[in-house]
Scaffold this active site. Structure first.
Site, mmCIF file in Angstrom:
data_model
loop_
_atom_site.group_PDB
_atom_site.id
_atom_site.type_symbol
_atom_site.label_atom_id
_atom_site.label_comp_id
_atom_site.label_asym_id
_atom_site.label_seq_id
_atom_site.Cartn_x
_atom_site.Cartn_y
_atom_site.Cartn_z
ATOM 1 N N THR A 56 -15.152 -32.701 12.898
ATOM 2 C CA THR A 56 -14.959 -31.982 11.637
ATOM 3 C C THR A 56 -16.299 -32.093 10.926
ATOM 4 O O THR A 56 -17.005 -33.108 11.093
ATOM 5 C CB THR A 56 -13.844 -32.591 10.765
ATOM 6 O OG1 THR A 56 -14.201 -33.940 10.460
ATOM 7 C CG2 THR A 56 -12.484 -32.584 11.455
ATOM 8 N N HIS A 57 -16.682 -31.073 10.200
ATOM 9 C CA HIS A 57 -18.000 -31.060 9.539
ATOM 10 C C HIS A 57 -19.135 -31.274 10.532
ATOM 11 O O HIS A 57 -20.192 -31.768 10.156
ATOM 12 C CB HIS A 57 -18.086 -32.133 8.449
ATOM 13 C CG HIS A 57 -16.878 -32.210 7.565
ATOM 14 N ND1 HIS A 57 -16.748 -31.488 6.400
ATOM 15 C CD2 HIS A 57 -15.716 -32.900 7.714
ATOM 16 C CE1 HIS A 57 -15.570 -31.751 5.841
ATOM 17 N NE2 HIS A 57 -14.922 -32.596 6.631
ATOM 18 N N SER B 223 -38.360 -19.405 29.493
ATOM 19 C CA SER B 223 -39.340 -19.034 28.481
ATOM 20 C C SER B 223 -40.620 -18.592 29.181
ATOM 21 O O SER B 223 -40.967 -19.130 30.228
ATOM 22 C CB SER B 223 -39.621 -20.239 27.583
ATOM 23 O OG SER B 223 -40.907 -20.110 26.990
ATOM 24 N N LYS C 84 -38.066 -24.698 29.774
ATOM 25 C CA LYS C 84 -36.962 -24.162 28.971
ATOM 26 C C LYS C 84 -35.867 -23.528 29.798
ATOM 27 O O LYS C 84 -36.093 -22.951 30.856
ATOM 28 C CB LYS C 84 -37.490 -23.111 27.990
ATOM 29 C CG LYS C 84 -38.340 -23.720 26.891
ATOM 30 C CD LYS C 84 -37.494 -24.382 25.834
ATOM 31 C CE LYS C 84 -37.202 -23.389 24.725
ATOM 32 N NZ LYS C 84 -36.453 -24.011 23.653
ATOM 33 N N GLU D 236 -26.372 -16.728 22.533
ATOM 34 C CA GLU D 236 -26.975 -16.357 21.244
ATOM 35 C C GLU D 236 -26.713 -14.888 20.912
ATOM 36 O O GLU D 236 -26.424 -14.531 19.767
ATOM 37 C CB GLU D 236 -28.480 -16.622 21.270
ATOM 38 C CG GLU D 236 -28.806 -18.107 21.378
ATOM 39 C CD GLU D 236 -30.270 -18.318 21.741
ATOM 40 O OE1 GLU D 236 -31.065 -18.449 20.815
ATOM 41 O OE2 GLU D 236 -30.611 -18.334 22.929
#
Ligand code: ARG
Length: 462
Positions: free
Chosen positions: A159-160, A281, A287, A294
């Site tokens: 949570t949070h 990348s 990467k 995304e």
């Protein structure tokens, strides 16, 4: 020299439109996607006109056949769409005239482009509801497969975005199954509500020809004709319901995508995305980027944007049809295309991702995640009111924190310093496996609950 007026509606015009007028007015650049729906609608209309004795059987047959020829030309990809003919409706009709001659002129009896576009677009959006349903089902099945494989993998529940309590991987996957199943039911509801036929509303007032609207409705798979001709030509609720269902669905995908971005980061390492769903990348050789996640996370932007755009177009429009409504289609096309792409990519990513069981488990034990289990133990075994148990546990968390250790690392004496009734039995509830196994309330995270819910879903999905 002025251009000659429009061949379809130019009777009262001496001159043709300015080039810019033509550019702003034309929709053929995008509404050509409605070609097959337009032709289906016209074929149903022509057959009905003949059945009602409004045109001859011979003309109706010529129209029906000719429309199929036009359709095959369009499908072959070499149809010369004309901007001067504005839209798909007039492009098809003009070509029909070239193919079959005079009888083509009878097709537009008792109808208008206003009911024509309404029916075409409804048919298109109806298909998209079905496509969304199928794509959602695949995504749901991928999530269920993940849930089944990892019904008892322990991971942190947040949570949070702070570790809260241990949960199971299967439980987390099934949370998304619930969301996507609601999305399916939203598309199904929208589909059921939109499945009425505007055809025969004509321009706005109905027609004086003795048409049979029931017949065209049935031929096009609609439940019934719409009951008010003014509403029939001016309603775009069906497109808005599609867009709002798509928005909620895209929002759900965006949340899952966000989790995948976080989970696949080097800091979390909760999942490993497959090579098929990762990108590299151009400069940093190490990467491995979750680009698909995304992009899915971002799709909500354009889909919700389409919803807002069309709501804005429709608000304040007086009855009935206004040309503003031509702006409905590109929004819906773009939203639908991107929704389908995102659903397919999400299903692919979900089925390929590999949960990193050890990392999930280690993370589940951090952040004093079993503190609630300790408090519950104090209530259950020592009869403490929950508020007091919360307080005692809080002091033990503070003690562990000061010693830079976890709750299970405290000694029994240290435990007793907070409440002298505590016995060594308390340590049995501080492990993450016991914690999740104890959450057996209906809908809880216990592996048995997860397996029971998977069985329920399999029953429902067949
Ligand atoms: N291209 C138009 C549209 O997409 C078709 C309807 C045109 N109707 C009219 N009265 N000009 O909305």
């Amino acid at each position: 020299m002025t251009k000659s007026s429009n061949a379809m509606w130019g009777g009262r015009f001496a001159a043709g439109p300015d080039a810019i007028m033509e550019a702003i007015n034309a929709s053929i650049g995008f509404d050509q996607r409605l070609a097959s729906q337009d032709i289906a609608g016209s074929r149903a209309h022509a057959a009905m006109l003949a059945a009602c004795g409004i045109i001859s059987d011979t003309d109706a047959e010529a129209i029906g056949e000719g429309l199929l020829t036009v359709l095959s030309e369009i499908e072959a990809g070499d149809f010369p769409f004309s901007t001067a003919l504005e839209d798909i409706h007039m492009n098809v009709e003009a070509r029909l005239k070239e193919v079959i001659g005079a009888p083509a002129g009878r097709l537009h009896t008792g109808r208008s482009r206003n009911d024509q576009v309404a029916v075409d677009f409804r048919l298109w959006v109806r298909d998209q509801c079905d496509a969304a349903d199928g794509a959602l089902l695949k995504l749901i099945q991928a999530l269920i497969a993940q849930a089944e494989a990892g019904a008892d993998y322990v991971m942190p529940g947040f949570t949070h975005l702070q570790v809260a309590q241990p949960v199971t991987w299967g439980h987390h996957m099934l949370a998304y199954v619930e969301m996507f199943a609601r999305d399916r039911s939203r598309f199904a509801d929208a589909r059921a509500r939109m499945n009425t036929s505007p055809l025969g509303a004509a321009a706005l007032a109905g027609t004086s020809f003795p048409i049979d609207r029931q017949m065209t409705a049935e031929a096009l798979g609609f439940d019934r004709p719409m009951a008010n001709s003014l509403d029939a030509v001016s309603d775009r609720d069906f497109a808005l319901e599609f867009l709002s269902s798509a928005s909620i669905c895209a929002m759900h995908m965006s949340r899952l995508a966000e989790e995948l971005v976080i989970w696949s980061s080097a800091q979390f390492r909760f999942v490993k995305m497959s090579d098929q769903w990762s990108t590299g990348s151009s400069i940093m050789p190490q990467k491995r980027n979750p680009d698909a996640a995304e992009l899915i996370r971002a799709k909500i932007g354009r889909i919700f944007g389409a919803n807002v755009a069309l709501m804005t177009v429709m608000k304040g429009l007086p009855l009935t049809y206004s040309k503003d409504m031509q702006e409905d289609k590109e929004q819906v096309f773009d939203a639908a295309d991107n929704l389908m792409l995102a659903l397919a990519a999400m299903a692919g990513m979900v089925s390929d991702m590999v949960p990193q069981v050890d990392n999930l488990r280690a993370a589940a034990a951090t952040g004093f995640s079993t503190a609630t289990d300790l408090a519950d133990w104090l209530v259950r075994e020592l009869g403490l009111p929950f508020r007091d148990a919360h307080h005692v546990t809080g002091s033990l968390v503070a003690l562990a924190e000061s010693k830079d250790c976890d709750l299970p690392d405290l000694s029994l004496d240290e435990m007793k310093s907070a409440h002298d009734g505590i016995t060594s039995d308390v340590f049995t509830v501080l492990g993450v496996d016991n914690s999740v196994a104890s959450r057996t309330s209906f809908g809880g995270t216990a592996p048995d609950q997860v397996r029971a819910r998977i069985a329920d879903w399999k029953d429902v999905l067949g």
